[in-house]
Design an enzyme around this catalytic site. Structure first.
Site, short mmCIF file in Angstrom:
data_model
loop_
_atom_site.label_atom_id
_atom_site.label_comp_id
_atom_site.label_asym_id
_atom_site.label_seq_id
_atom_site.Cartn_x
_atom_site.Cartn_y
_atom_site.Cartn_z
N ARG A 150 0.81 -1.22 0.00
CA ARG A 150 0.00 0.00 0.00
C ARG A 150 0.85 1.28 0.00
O ARG A 150 0.50 2.25 -0.64
CB ARG A 150 -0.93 0.00 1.21
CG ARG A 150 -2.34 -0.43 0.80
CD ARG A 150 -3.34 -0.08 1.87
NE ARG A 150 -3.31 -1.06 2.94
CZ ARG A 150 -3.75 -0.81 4.16
NH1 ARG A 150 -4.18 0.39 4.47
NH2 ARG A 150 -3.73 -1.75 5.07
N ASP A 151 1.93 1.23 0.73
CA ASP A 151 2.69 2.49 0.79
C ASP A 151 3.94 2.45 -0.07
O ASP A 151 4.87 3.21 0.09
CB ASP A 151 3.06 2.85 2.23
CG ASP A 151 4.07 1.89 2.80
OD1 ASP A 151 4.55 2.16 3.90
OD2 ASP A 151 4.38 0.88 2.15
N LEU A 152 3.92 1.51 -1.02
CA LEU A 152 5.09 1.32 -1.86
C LEU A 152 5.55 2.60 -2.52
O LEU A 152 6.73 2.95 -2.49
CB LEU A 152 4.74 0.29 -2.93
CG LEU A 152 5.91 -0.32 -3.66
CD1 LEU A 152 6.76 -1.10 -2.69
CD2 LEU A 152 5.40 -1.22 -4.76
N ASP A 190 4.98 5.69 -1.77
CA ASP A 190 5.50 6.68 -0.82
C ASP A 190 6.95 6.39 -0.50
O ASP A 190 7.79 7.29 -0.47
CB ASP A 190 4.69 6.62 0.48
CG ASP A 190 3.60 7.67 0.45
OD1 ASP A 190 3.50 8.35 -0.59
OD2 ASP A 190 2.89 7.81 1.45
N CYS A 191 7.21 5.11 -0.28
CA CYS A 191 8.58 4.76 0.10
C CYS A 191 9.52 4.91 -1.08
O CYS A 191 10.68 5.28 -0.94
CB CYS A 191 8.63 3.33 0.62
SG CYS A 191 7.70 3.14 2.12
#
Lengths: 478, 119
Positions: B75-77, B79-80
């Site tokens: 899900r936060d791929l 963002d990272c």
């Protein structure tokens, strides 16, 4: 996981048991419980619970648990591992600030000491027909001062040492360089500490006056009373130098009171009575302290000290060290500087990656201005680390430091004395084995014996007169 | 220490290092705290296993899956990958892997198309 002893050297002093830990160089005194745990592990690895069970008839269980934790924390014991751990290999940061620069202001000498490393059969630099000039020029000396101040980093004080040949043969340059260095240092908000080594033959009244006024530290190379001094320390025609130097040194000691003045004695195979030399130089001549060093020579020289010779020297060192201890307990000064120097290193917990500061915080300059590892290598192309004109050759320096680290001296990896010795003098190693990287294996037993003696003295003083050791807490230590 | 007595200066340093720390707040995580620093005299403490260290294993939960994590990696791929490096270690877009998510139009659907990258 079973526990086992880690690397340390045990010793006893003042009825107590101590450990000198390797490589941390920490000295701890053990109580009965800690001694019992160490003794048990000396018989072989045991688990923590086995240890506690085994000793629970003599000590309380919680006390034993506590002791094991403390020994583990101090790394006197540890979990048993297969094989040996590699030595850590931390190289010093470059550029490392320069603390001491040694200037060879001349490579001429008015004496012809048979054993001299500079002129004798084992010389490295061609002092007769080589390309280095006989005397350092004022210009080169000034460039050296600039290099020293520039490379001293954030150090407030820089040390400038004059060396030779016979240093005082180039007194004019020495004199003008001191004035120049003082002025330049003041402009940069720094100070310079001056010192020199001399054979004492040229100590005229005006020179003595100058050295006293300028607070120049003086070390005199002298071997002892007349018959010992005149054996090796001779003029070119072979006559002894004792009768020339003794009155001059007495005059120096009488007039120069601003710095403690020391004697440096070279020991050879023929030196048999170290206490007599010490008595003569302190009691009869009046030196503040006397340091002894074995002659540097390849082993086939007649004057080189062989193995039984080292044993003999060690036995006499121990006697004199015992005297130092008595004086220390009584809060009195004793001038045997070999003990004092070692005690200071033990007290501070020195754990060396390199045997000395050569090539690191100390560099030597040849008469022609070549920068080298130290004064003993100055002028040798093979050991050149730049020049005062072009600056320090950082690549050569880094390369030297990478090659001479204690972690690469396999012979030293199992020796408990390596925190203090680190393989010994580069120049000695080069003369004996042809490489600075080689540990000085011919004096290992001697170093371990001497370090053990000094540890015992340190332990005795720590129990019986601990305030004596306070002097080593002060910067500089003297 | 009760059973060992430090004698030289190095031993005193070892002993000092082993002293039980008096301040219970010492070792607290300061990086995530709100408001003014509560331990002004101390340097920050980084928790072991944070993304400053290479510590695989943070990307899965105790069952070996990702659903139980507070921020599942899929899900936060982005963002990272782009703006931030926390909490999972993923290749950064700026310098090393500009096209890493090129075949991944919607992370929830396409995340399996993202391949491994070896530094």
């Amino acid at each position: 996981m079973p526990l086992q002893l880690r690397e340390f050297h045990p010793f006893q002093a003042a009825g107590r048991r101590f450990v000198y830990l390797v490589p941390s160089a920490a000295v701890f005194a053990l109580d009965d419980t800690a001694s019992a745990v160490v003794d048990a592990l000396d018989r072989g690895p045991r688990t923590r619970s086995q240890l506690v069970d085994e000793l629970s008839n003599r000590f309380g269980r919680s006390e034993l648990e506590e002791t094991v934790s403390e020994l583990l924390g101090a790394r006197t014991i540890g979990e048993a591992v297969d094989g040996t751990e590699p030595l850590s290999r931390n190289l010093p940061p470059v550029p490392f600030p320069l603390t001491t620069l040694v200037l060879n202001v001349t490579n001429k000498c008015n004496l012809s000491c048979t054993y001299c490393y500079e002129y004798g059969e084992d010389r490295i630099v061609d002092t007769r027909d080589g390309k280095q000039p006989a005397f350092m020029s004022e210009e080169t000396a000034r460039q050296s001062v600039e290099l020293m101040l520039r490379e001293s980093g954030s150090n407030k004080v820089a040390h400038l040492t004059f060396f030779g040949g016979e240093t005082l043969l180039n007194f004019p340059v020495l004199k003008s360089t001191i004035a120049y260095a003082r002025r330049r240092a003041a402009e940069m908000g720094k100070e310079v500490d001056f010192s020199l080594t001399t054979n004492g033959t040229l100590l005229r009244p005006e020179i003595i006056e100058f050295l006293a006024e300028n607070r120049v530290g003086v070390t005199i190379s002298i071997d002892g009373p007349r018959e010992i001094q005149d054996q090796f320390r001779v003029f070119h025609d072979g006559t002894g130098s004792y009768d020339v130097v003794a009155p001059r040194i007495r005059e120096l000691l009488r007039r120069h009171r601003t710095r403690p003045i020391g004697a440096r004695v070279t020991l050879t195979s023929t030196t048999s009575d170290i206490r007599r030399i010490f008595r003569h130089l302190t009691g009869e001549i009046g030196f503040w302290e006397v340091g002894f060093a074995p002659v540097t020579a390849s082993p086939n020289r007649l004057y080189a000290i062989d193995e039984p010779g080292f044993d003999h020297v060690l036995a006499q060192f121990r006697e004199l060290a015992g005297e130092f201890l008595d004086y220390a307990i009584a809060d009195r000064h004793h001038g045997f500087s070999n003990v004092r120097d070692t005690l200071e290193e033990i007290h501070k917990g020195a754990s060396k990656a390199y045997p000395c500061g050569a090539g690191l915080g100390l560099l030597g300059v040849s008469t022609g201005g070549d920068v080298a590892l130290c004064h003993r290598f100055a002028g040798s192309d093979a050991h050149k680390l730049g020049s005062v004109g072009d600056g320090i050759d950082r690549r050569a320096q880094s390369d030297f430091l990478a090659r001479n680290h204690i972690a690469d001296k396999t012979d030293c990896s199992k020796c408990w004395a390596r925190p203090l010795c680190a393989g010994g003098c580069y120049h000695e190693a080069y003369t004996r084995y042809g490489a600075t990287t080689h540990p000085n294996l011919h004096y290992c037993e001697w170093i371990r014996g001497w370090t053990d003696t000094c540890l015992q003295i340190y332990g005795e003083i720590s129990e019986r007169n601990p305030k004596f050791l306070k002097q080593f807490d002060e910067p500089g230590g003297l | 220490m009760k059973h060992l007595k430090s004698v030289n200066r190095k031993a005193a340093m070892v002993e000092q290092d082993l002293e039980p720390k008096g301040n219970p707040q010492e070792g607290d995580v300061v990086a995530l705290q709100q408001g003014p620093p509560q331990q002004p005299q101390q340097s920050p403490h980084f928790p072991l296993g944070c993304s400053l260290q290479f510590d695989p294993g943070w990307e899965v939960d105790s069952s070996g899956g990702t659903a139980g994590l507070c921020q599942p990696v899929e899900r936060d791929l982005f963002d990272c990958h782009t703006g931030c490096y926390w909490p999972a270690q993923v290749p950064d877009q700026l310098n090393h892997a500009p096209d890493w998510t090129g075949k991944c139009a919607a992370a929830q659907k396409d995340w399996r198309k993202i391949d491994l990258i070896f530094p």
